[in-house]
Design an enzyme around this catalytic site. Structure first.
Site, PDB file in Angstrom:
ATOM      1  N   CYS A   2     -10.195 -11.237   3.452  1.00  0.00           N
ATOM      2  CA  CYS A   2      -9.989 -12.299   2.458  1.00  0.00           C
ATOM      3  C   CYS A   2      -9.323 -13.524   3.080  1.00  0.00           C
ATOM      4  O   CYS A   2      -8.478 -13.409   3.970  1.00  0.00           O
ATOM      5  CB  CYS A   2      -9.173 -11.867   1.246  1.00  0.00           C
ATOM      6  SG  CYS A   2      -9.827 -10.457   0.339  1.00  0.00           S
ATOM      7  N   TYR A  81      -5.081  -8.635   1.332  1.00  0.00           N
ATOM      8  CA  TYR A  81      -4.589  -7.485   2.087  1.00  0.00           C
ATOM      9  C   TYR A  81      -3.603  -7.904   3.180  1.00  0.00           C
ATOM     10  O   TYR A  81      -3.783  -8.932   3.842  1.00  0.00           O
ATOM     11  CB  TYR A  81      -5.770  -6.745   2.723  1.00  0.00           C
ATOM     12  CG  TYR A  81      -6.125  -5.452   2.031  1.00  0.00           C
ATOM     13  CD1 TYR A  81      -6.136  -5.353   0.640  1.00  0.00           C
ATOM     14  CD2 TYR A  81      -6.465  -4.321   2.762  1.00  0.00           C
ATOM     15  CE1 TYR A  81      -6.470  -4.167   0.021  1.00  0.00           C
ATOM     16  CE2 TYR A  81      -6.805  -3.128   2.134  1.00  0.00           C
ATOM     17  CZ  TYR A  81      -6.790  -3.058   0.767  1.00  0.00           C
ATOM     18  OH  TYR A  81      -7.113  -1.879   0.142  1.00  0.00           O
ATOM     19  N   ARG A 229     -10.115 -16.919  10.862  1.00  0.00           N
ATOM     20  CA  ARG A 229     -10.376 -17.469   9.539  1.00  0.00           C
ATOM     21  C   ARG A 229      -9.255 -18.399   9.096  1.00  0.00           C
ATOM     22  O   ARG A 229      -9.500 -19.427   8.443  1.00  0.00           O
ATOM     23  CB  ARG A 229     -10.572 -16.331   8.524  1.00  0.00           C
ATOM     24  CG  ARG A 229     -11.896 -15.598   8.706  1.00  0.00           C
ATOM     25  CD  ARG A 229     -12.110 -14.508   7.665  1.00  0.00           C
ATOM     26  NE  ARG A 229     -11.335 -13.312   7.940  1.00  0.00           N
ATOM     27  CZ  ARG A 229     -10.279 -12.908   7.273  1.00  0.00           C
ATOM     28  NH1 ARG A 229      -9.831 -13.627   6.233  1.00  0.00           N
ATOM     29  NH2 ARG A 229      -9.640 -11.799   7.594  1.00  0.00           N
TER      30      ARG A 229
END
Length: 332
Positions: A2, A81, A229
């Site tokens: 995520c 997470y 990311r």
């Protein structure tokens, strides 16, 4: 997995956006919960009746489990997470609000108007190692919050004494393990990345020229690890051309989200199953609109937490979202 980030337009429309990356099929859909929505803690059976209406994405498992959302006062939250670093108490504590990690987001949006109010009540919260029955595990989570004043804060439950604190997040991005401070330091490795084109350089008598445009982004990481990311989202949200209003803002948000979206098959877990982006979403804390796109359909669905629902509804409302591609075919 995520990725999440905050974004603001010229018109001061504020967004908290995220990808939901997970291997287990969550079947999440947009849902609005009314004022007074009552849920029971999985830890000690205590019942809580929410003060505020909210909208987000989740699933009804006897009670709604939400992964993100925004309430009627514009406090938004996304849970992500934090494997290997999140720690929770093994036991409930008398005199505290005892919650499982997967219940915390629902509680916070049900009872807090903004980041400041969340900070005031945070010491009353005690997170307990309690499994989600559907998954069979305790979810190792951390949370990013955003409010109408533009305050960004993160909660990472890493203290061995189980005390929760708010961290400031000046970058406005959050991914996964390692902790937030590590990601901040890692950005130093990328300070030379720029939207501008690189100039030519001489090597002896040879003058090297750029192949084409984009030379300034050479070295921008392209993988799907949390550090990559994080850097990619931080770079794009910083440099994407500024939007004028909410509609342009959502277009910008979705371009950033696409850069960190994981297609099925690109990341395979150790058990052989794919980890993928099951949906992307964005919460406009200014208009209380929840934007949602499932994996199988690239259309953006907008669902609004309107005044009629806030003031009059007594039951949850779920929106059905088309799960297969919706293509507009044009005749000659």
């Amino acid at each position: 997995m995520c990725t999440s980030f905050v974004y603001q337009t010229k018109g001061e429309d504020l967004f908290l956006s995220r990808t939901m990356d997970f291997g287990f099929t969550l079947d999440a859909k947009p849902v609005a919960l009314p004022r007074g929505y009552t849920f029971e803690s999985d830890v000690d059976g205590e019942r809580y009746s929410g003060k505020y209406a909210l909208i987000g994405a989740g699933r009804n498992l006897g009670k709604y489990i939400l992964a993100d959302g925004v309430n009627e006062h514009g406090l938004a939250c996304a849970s992500l997470y934090l494997p290997s670093e999140a720690v929770y108490s093994k036991n409930a504590e008398a005199g505290k609000t005892n919650l499982a990690p997967h219940e915390f987001l629902l509680w916070a949006l049900s009872f807090c108007k903004d980041v400041s109010e969340l900070r005031e009540v945070l010491q009353t919260i005690h997170l307990v190692d309690q499994k989600v029955d559907l998954l069979g595990i305790t979810t190792p989570l951390h949370w990013i919050f955003y409010d109408k004043s533009g305050n960004v804060a993160v909660i990472e439950p890493t203290d061995p004494s189980f005390q929760l604190t708010l961290k400031e997040n000046p970058v406005g991005v959050m991914t996964n393990t390692p902790s937030l401070e590590w990601h901040f330091k890692n950005l130093i490795n990328y300070i030379d990345i720029t939207p501008e084109q690189k100039t030519s350089a001489k090597f002896g008598k040879f003058e090297a020229h750029p192949f084409s445009q984009g030379g300034g982004t050479l070295g921008l990481p392209g993988g799907y690890t949390p550090p990559e990311r994080f850097v990619r989202a931080a770079y794009l949200k910083e440099h994407i051309q500024e939007a004028n209003n909410e509609q342009e803002g959502i277009t910008n948000v979705w371009y950033v989200l696409k850069s960190v979206t994981i297609p099925k098959g690109a990341v395979i877990k150790s058990d052989g199953t794919p980890d993928l982006t099951q949906y992307t979403s964005s919460m406009c804390v200014s208009s209380l609109t929840y934007y949602f796109t499932p994996y199988g359909n690239q259309r953006i669905t907008g669902c609004k937490l309107d005044d009629d629902f806030i003031n009059h509804s007594q039951t949850p409302y779920e929106w059905d979202v088309l799960q297969t591609e919706d293509i507009l075919y044009k005749e000659r």
